[in-house]
Design a protein around this motif. Sequence first.
Motif, short mmCIF file in Angstrom:
data_model
loop_
_atom_site.label_atom_id
_atom_site.label_comp_id
_atom_site.label_asym_id
_atom_site.label_seq_id
_atom_site.Cartn_x
_atom_site.Cartn_y
_atom_site.Cartn_z
N PRO A 1 -1.35 11.43 1.41
CA PRO A 1 0.07 11.82 1.38
C PRO A 1 0.71 11.71 2.76
O PRO A 1 0.03 11.82 3.78
N PHE A 2 2.01 11.48 2.78
CA PHE A 2 2.74 11.54 4.04
C PHE A 2 4.02 12.35 3.82
O PHE A 2 4.58 12.36 2.72
N PRO A 3 4.50 13.05 4.86
CA PRO A 3 5.68 13.90 4.70
C PRO A 3 6.94 13.07 4.46
O PRO A 3 7.03 11.91 4.86
N ALA A 4 7.91 13.68 3.82
CA ALA A 4 9.13 12.98 3.40
C ALA A 4 9.88 12.36 4.57
O ALA A 4 10.47 11.28 4.43
N PHE A 5 9.86 13.02 5.73
CA PHE A 5 10.65 12.50 6.86
C PHE A 5 10.15 11.14 7.31
O PHE A 5 10.89 10.39 7.95
N LEU A 6 8.88 10.79 7.00
CA LEU A 6 8.34 9.49 7.41
C LEU A 6 8.80 8.36 6.50
O LEU A 6 8.71 7.19 6.89
N ASP B 1 0.81 -1.22 0.00
CA ASP B 1 0.00 0.00 0.00
C ASP B 1 0.84 1.27 0.00
O ASP B 1 0.32 2.37 -0.22
N LEU B 2 2.13 1.14 0.29
CA LEU B 2 3.00 2.31 0.36
C LEU B 2 3.62 2.61 -1.00
O LEU B 2 4.24 1.74 -1.62
N ASP B 3 3.42 3.84 -1.46
CA ASP B 3 4.00 4.30 -2.72
C ASP B 3 5.11 5.29 -2.34
O ASP B 3 4.87 6.50 -2.23
N MET B 4 6.30 4.77 -2.13
CA MET B 4 7.40 5.60 -1.63
C MET B 4 7.81 6.73 -2.59
O MET B 4 8.03 7.86 -2.14
N PRO B 5 7.91 6.48 -3.91
CA PRO B 5 8.31 7.58 -4.81
C PRO B 5 7.36 8.78 -4.73
O PRO B 5 7.79 9.92 -4.79
N ARG B 6 6.07 8.52 -4.61
CA ARG B 6 5.09 9.60 -4.56
C ARG B 6 4.80 10.06 -3.13
O ARG B 6 4.07 10.99 -2.90
N ARG B 7 5.36 9.32 -2.16
CA ARG B 7 5.09 9.56 -0.74
C ARG B 7 3.57 9.54 -0.48
O ARG B 7 2.98 10.46 0.07
N ARG B 8 2.97 8.45 -0.91
CA ARG B 8 1.54 8.23 -0.71
C ARG B 8 1.31 6.87 -0.07
O ARG B 8 2.09 5.93 -0.27
N THR B 9 0.25 6.78 0.70
CA THR B 9 -0.20 5.50 1.22
C THR B 9 -1.63 5.28 0.76
O THR B 9 -2.46 6.20 0.83
N ASN B 10 -1.92 4.11 0.26
CA ASN B 10 -3.24 3.81 -0.27
C ASN B 10 -4.09 3.09 0.78
O ASN B 10 -3.73 2.02 1.26
#
Length: 392
Positions: free
Chosen positions: A264-269, A229-238
Amino acid sequence: MASIETYYVKGELTKSGRPRDADRRYMVRYRKPDNKSTDKRGFRTRREAEIFLHAKETTKHRGEFIDVSAARSPIGTLGEHWLATKVGLKPSALAPLESTWRLYVEPQWGTRPVASIRHSEVQQWVAELAAGTATTKHTKPGTRSATHVIRAYGILAAILDVAVKDRRIASNPARGVELPRKAKRAHPYLTHSQVELLALSAKQHGTLVRFLAYTGERWGEAVEQRVMDLDMPRRRTNVRQNAVLVNGKIIVGTPKNHEARSVPFPAFLAEELTAQCEGKSQTQLVFGSGDAHVRTPSTRDGWYRAAILRAQAADATFPRLTLHDLRHTAASLAVSSGANVKAVQKMLGHASAAMTLDIYADLFDDDLDAVGTHLDAARSQALVGISWVRSA
């Protein structure tokens, strides 16, 4: 076809051996809307029988017919049937209904015929529940929250609504009852530094705390997050599913509004989430062991309460807040960063922007203050030319 027939009740006979006129009665035979035959006995005069028959025929034509035998059905039976129709509800929504029915509604009204219930009785019951004086064999005296009282009342009222539609009763005696008002609790919002303090106080659950406070996901949505569920390049969680604890068992289903969403989630996460996923397959859970869901911590002695106490010991201004309040913090931090109401709605998975505004109207007060300032600036800029013309 309807008819009126004569019969005699058992009594003394005349000298000629015939029944006395005083023992004569009239019986009305008629058909109900479902075409089943029924009758009503005991009329002393033919006129009374004719009036009754006319009234029944009129109510049938108007669609207002009330089945007397059906009106004797007990609330207990109707309530069980009503609960059985709630198959479309999520288990987390059905469980409190079943519990409230069993604890408050069925013990009070279960044996009562549906037609015997009066508006004043329902009002008194609601008042007693709210005051804490209503007791059953399953409950002890004590004030019930407005939420519990309204839910109990809502179940009874809904059952009676169905009884009206089924023509067991002419109107719903529960409608119009005065209900206790829900006290709107002010949302506690954490600052960025307070979120970090709480995360550090939560120790091994720190990443989960930060995730909740910066994405606004519900607890069940967060603990059901899979590695895929984690889309790291876009910093999104589905958000595709939701895990809810119901009667001691984790049940996985769709999100609250049955709609998946991208959050969306912030980059630091990203780095912390990557660490959580290390060594796990795509289908395993992000938080915890990967195979078992992280259980909701106890409100009395769980890790979250311990984290709150540690944070309060370090910061005297640190508020008391529930896990769900971290969702409110996410909304606050998003708005303060410049997010508009539509973006916050999508992030939180609300059904509409109106719902978001209703819940978080206080977060947009600064926007309202800015409206006047922006209008003044816009007007001044637009009227520069007009002022020059007038001065000329």
